[in-house]
Design a protein around this motif. Structure first.
Motif, PDB file in Angstrom:
ATOM      1  N   UNK A 117       0.834  -1.211   0.000  1.00 45.39           N
ATOM      2  CA  UNK A 117       0.000   0.000   0.000  1.00 45.39           C
ATOM      3  C   UNK A 117       0.865   1.255   0.000  1.00 45.39           C
ATOM      4  N   UNK A 118       1.915   1.248   0.843  1.00 50.84           N
ATOM      5  CA  UNK A 118       2.799   2.411   0.929  1.00 50.84           C
ATOM      6  C   UNK A 118       3.660   2.526  -0.328  1.00 50.84           C
ATOM      7  N   UNK A 119       4.190   1.403  -0.808  1.00 51.74           N
ATOM      8  CA  UNK A 119       5.088   1.362  -1.961  1.00 51.74           C
ATOM      9  C   UNK A 119       4.422   1.937  -3.205  1.00 51.74           C
ATOM     10  N   UNK A 120       3.181   1.531  -3.433  1.00 55.74           N
ATOM     11  CA  UNK A 120       2.475   1.959  -4.645  1.00 55.74           C
ATOM     12  C   UNK A 120       1.536   3.143  -4.400  1.00 55.74           C
ATOM     13  N   UNK A 121       1.727   3.768  -3.236  1.00 53.60           N
ATOM     14  CA  UNK A 121       1.004   5.005  -2.895  1.00 53.60           C
ATOM     15  C   UNK A 121      -0.499   4.853  -3.054  1.00 53.60           C
ATOM     16  N   UNK A 122      -0.991   3.743  -2.534  1.00 50.56           N
ATOM     17  CA  UNK A 122      -2.429   3.513  -2.538  1.00 50.56           C
ATOM     18  C   UNK A 122      -3.020   4.049  -1.242  1.00 50.56           C
ATOM     19  N   UNK A 123      -4.324   4.317  -1.226  1.00 48.26           N
ATOM     20  CA  UNK A 123      -4.961   4.766   0.015  1.00 48.26           C
ATOM     21  C   UNK A 123      -4.802   3.712   1.116  1.00 48.26           C
ATOM     22  N   UNK A 124      -4.395   4.144   2.285  1.00 50.94           N
ATOM     23  CA  UNK A 124      -4.186   3.223   3.399  1.00 50.94           C
ATOM     24  C   UNK A 124      -5.521   2.928   4.068  1.00 50.94           C
ATOM     25  N   UNK A 125      -5.972   1.686   3.937  1.00 53.02           N
ATOM     26  CA  UNK A 125      -7.271   1.303   4.488  1.00 53.02           C
ATOM     27  C   UNK A 125      -7.158   1.005   5.978  1.00 53.02           C
ATOM     28  N   UNK A 126      -8.245   1.295   6.676  1.00 45.66           N
ATOM     29  CA  UNK A 126      -8.244   1.118   8.130  1.00 45.66           C
ATOM     30  C   UNK A 126      -8.041  -0.339   8.518  1.00 45.66           C
ATOM     31  N   UNK A 127      -8.580  -1.282   7.713  1.00 49.20           N
ATOM     32  CA  UNK A 127      -8.436  -2.699   8.065  1.00 49.20           C
ATOM     33  C   UNK A 127      -6.963  -3.128   7.989  1.00 49.20           C
ATOM     34  N   UNK A 128      -6.200  -2.539   7.074  1.00 52.18           N
ATOM     35  CA  UNK A 128      -4.768  -2.859   6.988  1.00 52.18           C
ATOM     36  C   UNK A 128      -4.044  -2.395   8.234  1.00 52.18           C
ATOM     37  N   UNK A 129      -4.351  -1.181   8.678  1.00 50.76           N
ATOM     38  CA  UNK A 129      -3.724  -0.631   9.884  1.00 50.76           C
ATOM     39  C   UNK A 129      -4.120  -1.452  11.108  1.00 50.76           C
ATOM     40  N   UNK A 130      -5.402  -1.793  11.195  1.00 52.98           N
ATOM     41  CA  UNK A 130      -5.893  -2.560  12.346  1.00 52.98           C
ATOM     42  C   UNK A 130      -5.212  -3.931  12.408  1.00 52.98           C
ATOM     43  N   UNK A 131      -5.134  -4.613  11.253  1.00 55.36           N
ATOM     44  CA  UNK A 131      -4.517  -5.940  11.236  1.00 55.36           C
ATOM     45  C   UNK A 131      -3.044  -5.865  11.616  1.00 55.36           C
ATOM     46  N   UNK A 132      -2.359  -4.803  11.156  1.00 57.11           N
ATOM     47  CA  UNK A 132      -0.948  -4.632  11.484  1.00 57.11           C
ATOM     48  C   UNK A 132      -0.756  -4.447  12.987  1.00 57.11           C
ATOM     49  N   UNK A 133      -1.557  -3.574  13.590  1.00 60.11           N
ATOM     50  CA  UNK A 133      -1.406  -3.322  15.025  1.00 60.11           C
ATOM     51  C   UNK A 133      -1.835  -4.523  15.865  1.00 60.11           C
ATOM     52  N   UNK A 134      -2.812  -5.284  15.387  1.00 61.49           N
ATOM     53  CA  UNK A 134      -3.185  -6.509  16.089  1.00 61.49           C
ATOM     54  C   UNK A 134      -2.016  -7.497  16.104  1.00 61.49           C
ATOM     55  N   UNK A 135      -1.359  -7.645  14.950  1.00 65.65           N
ATOM     56  CA  UNK A 135      -0.215  -8.548  14.860  1.00 65.65           C
ATOM     57  C   UNK A 135       0.940  -8.066  15.727  1.00 65.65           C
ATOM     58  N   UNK A 136       1.224  -6.760  15.692  1.00 68.97           N
ATOM     59  CA  UNK A 136       2.301  -6.226  16.515  1.00 68.97           C
ATOM     60  C   UNK A 136       1.993  -6.404  18.004  1.00 68.97           C
ATOM     61  N   UNK A 137       0.741  -6.132  18.383  1.00 73.63           N
ATOM     62  CA  UNK A 137       0.350  -6.303  19.781  1.00 73.63           C
ATOM     63  C   UNK A 137       0.462  -7.768  20.196  1.00 73.63           C
ATOM     64  N   UNK A 138       0.040  -8.666  19.298  1.00 70.43           N
ATOM     65  CA  UNK A 138       0.120 -10.091  19.593  1.00 70.43           C
ATOM     66  C   UNK A 138       1.553 -10.546  19.828  1.00 70.43           C
ATOM     67  N   UNK A 139       2.473 -10.070  18.997  1.00 75.00           N
ATOM     68  CA  UNK A 139       3.865 -10.479  19.139  1.00 75.00           C
ATOM     69  C   UNK A 139       4.485  -9.915  20.417  1.00 75.00           C
ATOM     70  N   UNK A 140       4.143  -8.679  20.751  1.00 75.66           N
ATOM     71  CA  UNK A 140       4.673  -8.086  21.979  1.00 75.66           C
ATOM     72  C   UNK A 140       4.137  -8.794  23.213  1.00 75.66           C
TER      73      UNK A 140
END
Length: 297
Positions: A117-140
């Motif tokens: 999404x960032x590489x190709x300058x596409x709109x950043x969707x909320x579900x992408x951000x949510x899934x990323x933070x869920x994964x980061x929180x899970x790993x921590x």
């Protein structure tokens, strides 16, 4: 092939992929008990590349890459997908548990979606951000109780994250290139060899004779990582993707669970409620991304 036989074959391929893919972290930890990180990696890459290139060029009679551009693409892919990714990964595994290594690998689909999404300058969707933070929180959360012991360190977690970012960037790069019909074994064989060559100077520079014992643990780890955990697991994954990409992605959810179970049984690593909570959050994050990819298709 009948539908029942095909379903059984896909099931066996899925189980094989999950077990072999998830076992890589434990196999790496076993190898690291004997040798330095890059000393473990170099023989693995040489063996894996030799097998893939031998099959591709000697048995399948595939041609060599024909142009400078093709070699350049393979070299870049090898840098991202082997040299940087697996180079950082094996160093990080000296600092973290095998279970955490498996958990970090599992988040690659989320990182690929975010980086793409960032590489190709596409709109950043909320579900992408949510899934990323869920994964980061899970790993921590999964890592939290391990930080007090010898099973995790902030340096190891940081290196694992950087390694998986490199892998995700490599996966995006690979998907966006025109490979002109080049066979996957040719690409993987040569990019693995290039990755080995990138790491070789560092392996030589940091080599300490007294830190390496070339015993059965080392040999077993090299062979397992090169053949079952790399070549066979990749072939199973490609078979699943070829049959049904959506169904294939469901097997990714089992990888972090299998990784922690294998690490607990083989490496005697602790399983806690923090582990369970972390894995659940990562699986939810993966599920959100896979649902979004399925909706696109």
């Amino acid at each position: 092939m009948g539908s029942s036989n095909k379903a059984l074959l896909n099931f066996l391929s899925g189980i094989t992929f999950v077990v072999l893919w998830a076992s890589a972290s434990s196999a790496t930890k076993i190898g690291l008990h004997s040798v330095q990180p890059l000393v473990l990696s170099i023989p693995r890459f040489i063996l894996a590349s030799a097998l893939m290139l031998g099959i591709a060029h000697l048995f399948m009679k595939q041609s060599l890459p024909k142009t400078k551009l093709a070699w350049k693409k393979i070299a870049i892919y090898g840098f991202l997908n082997v040299g940087l990714y697996l180079g950082l990964y094996v160093v990080a595994m000296k600092e973290v548990s095998a279970g955490l290594g498996s958990l970090f690998i599992a988040i690659n689909p989320v990182l690929i979606m975010l980086i793409s999404t960032i590489w190709f300058r596409q709109p950043l969707k909320s579900v992408t951000v949510i899934s990323f933070f869920l994964c980061m929180a899970g790993m921590l959360i999964a890592a939290y109780p391990l930080l007090d012991g010898s099973h995790a360190s902030p340096l190891g977690l940081g290196l694992l994250l950087l390694s998986n970012i490199s892998y995700s960037a490599g996966a995006i790069y690979f998907s966006k290139q025109n490979w002109d019909g080049m066979h996957i074994l040719t690409i993987n064989g040569w990019q693995t060899l290039f990755g080995c060559l990138y790491l070789l100077p560092f392996a030589i520079y940091f080599y300490q004779p007294t830190a390496n014992v070339f015993d059965f643990g080392f040999i077993g780890a090299v062979v397992w990582l090169a053949i079952p955990a790399s070549i066979i697991a990749s072939l199973c994954w490609m078979s699943l993707l070829r049959d049904n990409p959506t169904k294939a992605s469901a097997w990714l959810f089992l990888c972090p669970i299998a990784g922690f179970i294998i690490a607990s049984v083989i490496m005697k690593e602790p399983l806690t409620w923090y582990t369970l909570a972390g894995v659940v959050l990562v699986i939810i994050g993966l599920y959100i991304v896979q649902r979004m990819k399925s909706a696109r298709n």
